[in-house]
Scaffold this active site. Sequence first.
Site, short mmCIF file in Angstrom:
data_model
loop_
_atom_site.label_atom_id
_atom_site.label_comp_id
_atom_site.label_asym_id
_atom_site.label_seq_id
_atom_site.Cartn_x
_atom_site.Cartn_y
_atom_site.Cartn_z
N ASP A 67 0.72 -1.27 -0.05
CA ASP A 67 0.12 0.29 0.16
C ASP A 67 0.97 1.24 0.11
O ASP A 67 2.00 1.28 0.02
CB ASP A 67 -0.96 -0.14 0.77
CG ASP A 67 -0.25 -0.39 2.43
OD1 ASP A 67 0.72 -0.52 2.71
OD2 ASP A 67 -1.21 -0.81 3.74
N ASN A 136 -8.47 -3.12 14.17
CA ASN A 136 -9.89 -3.41 13.81
C ASN A 136 -9.79 -4.55 12.85
O ASN A 136 -10.95 -4.47 12.04
CB ASN A 136 -10.39 -1.93 13.03
CG ASN A 136 -9.74 -1.36 12.12
OD1 ASN A 136 -8.87 -2.15 11.62
ND2 ASN A 136 -10.09 -0.38 11.38
N HIS A 138 -8.11 -4.74 10.02
CA HIS A 138 -7.58 -4.20 8.64
C HIS A 138 -6.40 -5.36 8.25
O HIS A 138 -5.41 -5.46 8.98
CB HIS A 138 -7.55 -2.93 8.23
CG HIS A 138 -6.28 -2.34 9.12
ND1 HIS A 138 -6.53 -0.92 9.56
CD2 HIS A 138 -5.14 -2.50 8.99
CE1 HIS A 138 -5.19 -0.60 9.89
NE2 HIS A 138 -4.32 -1.34 9.73
N GLU A 143 -9.76 -1.31 5.14
CA GLU A 143 -10.56 -1.25 6.54
C GLU A 143 -11.77 -1.82 6.62
O GLU A 143 -12.25 -2.36 5.52
CB GLU A 143 -10.88 0.33 6.76
CG GLU A 143 -9.66 1.40 6.70
CD GLU A 143 -8.74 0.91 8.00
OE1 GLU A 143 -9.05 0.27 8.97
OE2 GLU A 143 -7.71 1.77 8.11
C1 F6R Z 1 1.35 -1.54 6.33
C2 F6R Z 1 -0.38 -2.11 6.26
C3 F6R Z 1 -0.95 -1.96 7.61
C4 F6R Z 1 -0.27 -2.73 8.90
C5 F6R Z 1 -1.33 -2.62 10.11
C6 F6R Z 1 -0.21 -3.04 11.35
O1 F6R Z 1 1.72 -1.64 5.14
O2 F6R Z 1 -0.71 -2.04 5.32
O3 F6R Z 1 -2.34 -2.76 7.48
O4 F6R Z 1 0.12 -3.96 8.31
O5 F6R Z 1 -1.78 -1.34 10.36
O6 F6R Z 1 0.56 -1.95 11.65
P1 F6R Z 1 1.75 -2.12 12.67
O7 F6R Z 1 2.54 -3.20 12.22
O8 F6R Z 1 2.33 -0.72 12.60
O9 F6R Z 1 1.05 -2.54 13.94
#
Ligand code: F6R
Length: 269
Positions: A67, A136, A138, A143
């Site tokens: 992303d 949540n 995602h 999301e």
């Molecule tokens: C990052 C991404 C997000 C993260 C998620 C967890 O490229 O796509 O989905 O993997 O928000 O983030 P952390 O690892 O910082 O808790």
Amino acid sequence: MEVIIKKDYSDMCDEAVRLIHQTWQKGENLVLGLATGKTPLGVYDRLIRLHREQQMDFSDVLAFSLDEYLGLPDNHSQSFVFYMQQNFYQHINIKEENIFHLRGLPDHIETHCREYETKIQEVGGIDIQILGIGENGHIGFNEPSSSLSSRTRVKTLTQETIAANAHFFHHQDEIPRYCLTMGIGTIMESRMILLLASGEEKSAAIQQSIEGPITASVPASILQLHPQAKFIIDEEAASKLARKSYYKWVYEHKDKVDDFLAKKRKRTD
Ligand code: F6R
């Protein structure tokens, strides 16, 4: 789907790297899908170490970002292009032409997303997709309520994400409001998916994703349908799982199936 529970963050990263290394050793051009965030950092560190100390060669490896924030130039300190460069690519011998990013400032959003999907197809698909998970549920920037069959596209960030990001930016108008993300359908086409989660704050999302119904309200729950999705999580992230001891038992005994059959065969000979 497989649930692998490790003692702590370090053991969890070791396990993910073991699986990546094992696939890399098979000798094919390995195609990786890579997440940003804090969770995969330990995996990237270990892969860098393998490259430096055991000559793990990345010259035939291809990598796709999961992303990106829309509106940020590549060299912005908060862009995912910058993150991947800083935390991984600049430390290994991956070829520039084998790195594929979603871009924060594409000329044309829809064309960029379509071409990204086409490129993934052209190289034969993603072998291993690394994922983190949001509190949540995602995955990527998909999301809750994202279509479970979505493809790479633009998404509007939630107000919580916008607010949480605010302190990383000097100016109000710099804060991203939109993003590009591989879709859930895109992620699901990967041959193997390693979802990593560490810490108590992820335990509710992990429990719902593994033991709850498959629902767009918890995007990671779709991984229940993937035969090679592995949730690699630490004890804290696993703390709310109802069948925790069963998952551990299965994992500890899975390599013993061959022994079991060999013994049975001997007895019936
Ligand atoms: C990052 C991404 C997000 C993260 C998620 C967890 O490229 O796509 O989905 O993997 O928000 O983030 P952390 O690892 O910082 O808790």
